[in-house]
Structure formats: structure tokens, C-alpha cells
Design an enzyme around this catalytic site. Structure first.
Site, short mmCIF file in Angstrom:
data_model
loop_
_atom_site.label_atom_id
_atom_site.label_comp_id
_atom_site.label_asym_id
_atom_site.label_seq_id
_atom_site.Cartn_x
_atom_site.Cartn_y
_atom_site.Cartn_z
N ALA A 213 -0.01 -3.99 11.09
CA ALA A 213 1.31 -3.32 10.72
C ALA A 213 1.32 -2.52 9.39
O ALA A 213 0.76 -2.21 9.38
CB ALA A 213 1.65 -4.89 8.92
N ALA B 194 -0.71 0.61 5.59
CA ALA B 194 -1.05 0.02 7.51
C ALA B 194 -2.13 -1.59 6.78
O ALA B 194 -2.60 -1.20 5.54
CB ALA B 194 -1.80 0.47 8.33
N ASP B 195 -1.76 -2.86 7.54
CA ASP B 195 -2.93 -3.45 7.44
C ASP B 195 -3.17 -4.27 8.11
O ASP B 195 -1.99 -4.44 10.06
CB ASP B 195 -1.90 -4.47 6.68
CG ASP B 195 -3.39 -5.12 5.63
OD1 ASP B 195 -4.22 -4.83 5.22
OD2 ASP B 195 -3.65 -6.75 6.13
N GLN B 196 -4.06 -5.28 8.39
CA GLN B 196 -4.45 -5.56 9.88
C GLN B 196 -5.11 -6.78 9.74
O GLN B 196 -5.79 -7.20 8.49
CB GLN B 196 -5.34 -5.05 10.83
CG GLN B 196 -5.84 -5.77 12.36
CD GLN B 196 -6.50 -4.71 13.31
OE1 GLN B 196 -8.14 -4.70 13.06
NE2 GLN B 196 -5.59 -3.99 14.69
N LYS C 106 0.57 -1.06 0.10
CA LYS C 106 -0.48 -0.61 -0.12
C LYS C 106 0.95 1.09 -0.16
O LYS C 106 0.14 2.20 -0.56
CB LYS C 106 -1.21 -0.21 1.92
CG LYS C 106 -2.01 -1.26 1.22
CD LYS C 106 -3.05 -1.11 2.45
CE LYS C 106 -4.01 -2.41 2.16
NZ LYS C 106 -4.28 -2.28 4.02
#
Length: 202
Positions: free
Chosen positions: A115, A78-80, A62
Site C-alpha cells: 500500500a 507505505a506498508d506491506q 505513517k
């Protein structure tokens, strides 16, 4: 008042209101430019299976996708991911799937891997992953229906069919991990990196 010391505002490659709130409350100047990436295709192509590694890869992709179009800017990705044992969850597509996820999570402990990555000029400068362990209380069918009625369409906006900053808090009996990780942005390691780069004034 901003404490941002960079030449340009940060760029957040996300449309998440929670992430925008966290950056704004921390006094950082930023603009949100959501990344348009095919998360499932990236995950499948990578062959990765561990939730933390998948979250890290998606956060980096991203950040890189926006960085490629905005030179000389620090871009945050960001990612989850949510994992119950070896089973990873995606956002529920409707009420029935939300109820199914809640039935699976009720009475169990799942993990949120959040993250964050920072890219500039097409290169990753920083990447990190934090974990929160979430124990959902036992829920009856009536309690699940009542929660879904009260939460409405918001249950399809988040993996696990809950938002801890909203009505989702009623579903839990124990939480291990910091608030920022749960909301999907490991803010403390991000701020440490920015501070080390001389980009924040505190």
C-alpha cells in the site's frame, strides 16, 4: 537529475532502503523521515482483518504522522503485508522463526499486499493497494538451513524471511505482480498521482 517539480522535496515516511532506491531511481527529490507508529496497536484498534485493508491503513497512518509535523509537504507512507490464506505473517524475530515461516511458505502461493498513501497538511490525498502473488518452491530442511546460513541476519529484516532483490530470489518458482509491488512501494500508481498533480516533469 531530478524531475521533481514540487516546491519542496517529497518526504518518505520510511527507512526502507528498497523504497528509497525506487524513488531515487525514478528521479524524485525526497528525504526519508521514518514514521514512529505502533503498527500492531493500530491494527488491533481498527479491527480490520483483510491484509490489503490493513496495509492501506498503516500506510495512511505513517503518512499522516509525519505530515502532522511537516506542513506544506507531500508525505509518502507505505506498508506491506504478507498473507498465506487467512494467516498473516510478521517479521521473524530470529533464525528459528525465520525457518518456521519458510517451512510454511514452501510449496505454497502467498500474497503480498503493498500500500502507498500521500498526505499533505494532515489530509490523505491519495491511497492505493497493489497485490503480488508469490509461489515458493518446495524446500528441503537442508535447503532452508543453507539459505539461512547464506542470508544471515537479513532474514529477520523482511516478512517471510526473504528479500527478493537478494538471495531470496532462489526460493521462488513463480511470481505474479510487478517488481515495485514486491519491493513494498506501488510505484506506478504513485507516479500517476504525482503526474496528475503536476509534481513531476515526465
Amino acid at each position: 537529475m531530478t524531475i521533481w517539480r514540487g516546491k519542496h522535496p517529497l518526504v518518505l515516511a520510511s527507512q526502507s532502503r528498497a523504497r528509497q532506491m525506487l524513488l531515487g531511481n525514478a528521479g524524485l527529490a525526497f528525504q526519508a523521515v521514518p514514521a514512529d507508529v505502533d503498527e500492531r496497536a493500530i491494527q488491533q484498534k481498527s479491527g480490520l482483518l483483510k491484509p490489503g485493508e490493513i496495509a492501506a491503513l498503516l500506510a495512511q497512518e505513517k503518512a499522516l504522522s509525519i505530515s502532522a509535523t511537516m506542513p506544506d509537504r507531500h508525505v509518502i507512507g507505505a506498508d506491506q503485508t504478507l498473507a498465506l490464506g487467512q494467516c498473516m505473517f510478521s517479521k521473524p524475530e530470529g533464525r528459528a522463526e525465520a525457518a518456521e515461516q519458510l517451512r510454511a511458505l514452501a510449496g505454497n502461493t502467498h500474497e503480498l499486499h503493498s500500500a502507498v498513501a500521500v498526505a499533505r497538511d494532515g489530509k490523505i490525498l491519495f491511497s492505493g493497494v497493489e497485490v503480488a502473488r508469490m509461489t515458493m518452491r518446495l524446500l528441503t530442511a537442508e535447503e532452508i538451513d543453507g539459505y539461512l546460513d547464506s542470508a544471515g541476519e537479513a532474514v529477520t529484516a523482511s516478512v517471510g524471511a526473504y528479500q527478493l532483490e537478494g538471495l531470496g530470489v532462489h526460493l521462488f518458482e513463480r511470481i505474479e505482480g510487478d517488481h515495485f509491488t514486491i519491493l513494498g512501494l506501488p510505484l506506478l500508481p504513485l507516479l500517476a498521482f504525482l503526474r496528475g498533480q503536476g509534481l513531476v516533469g515526465v
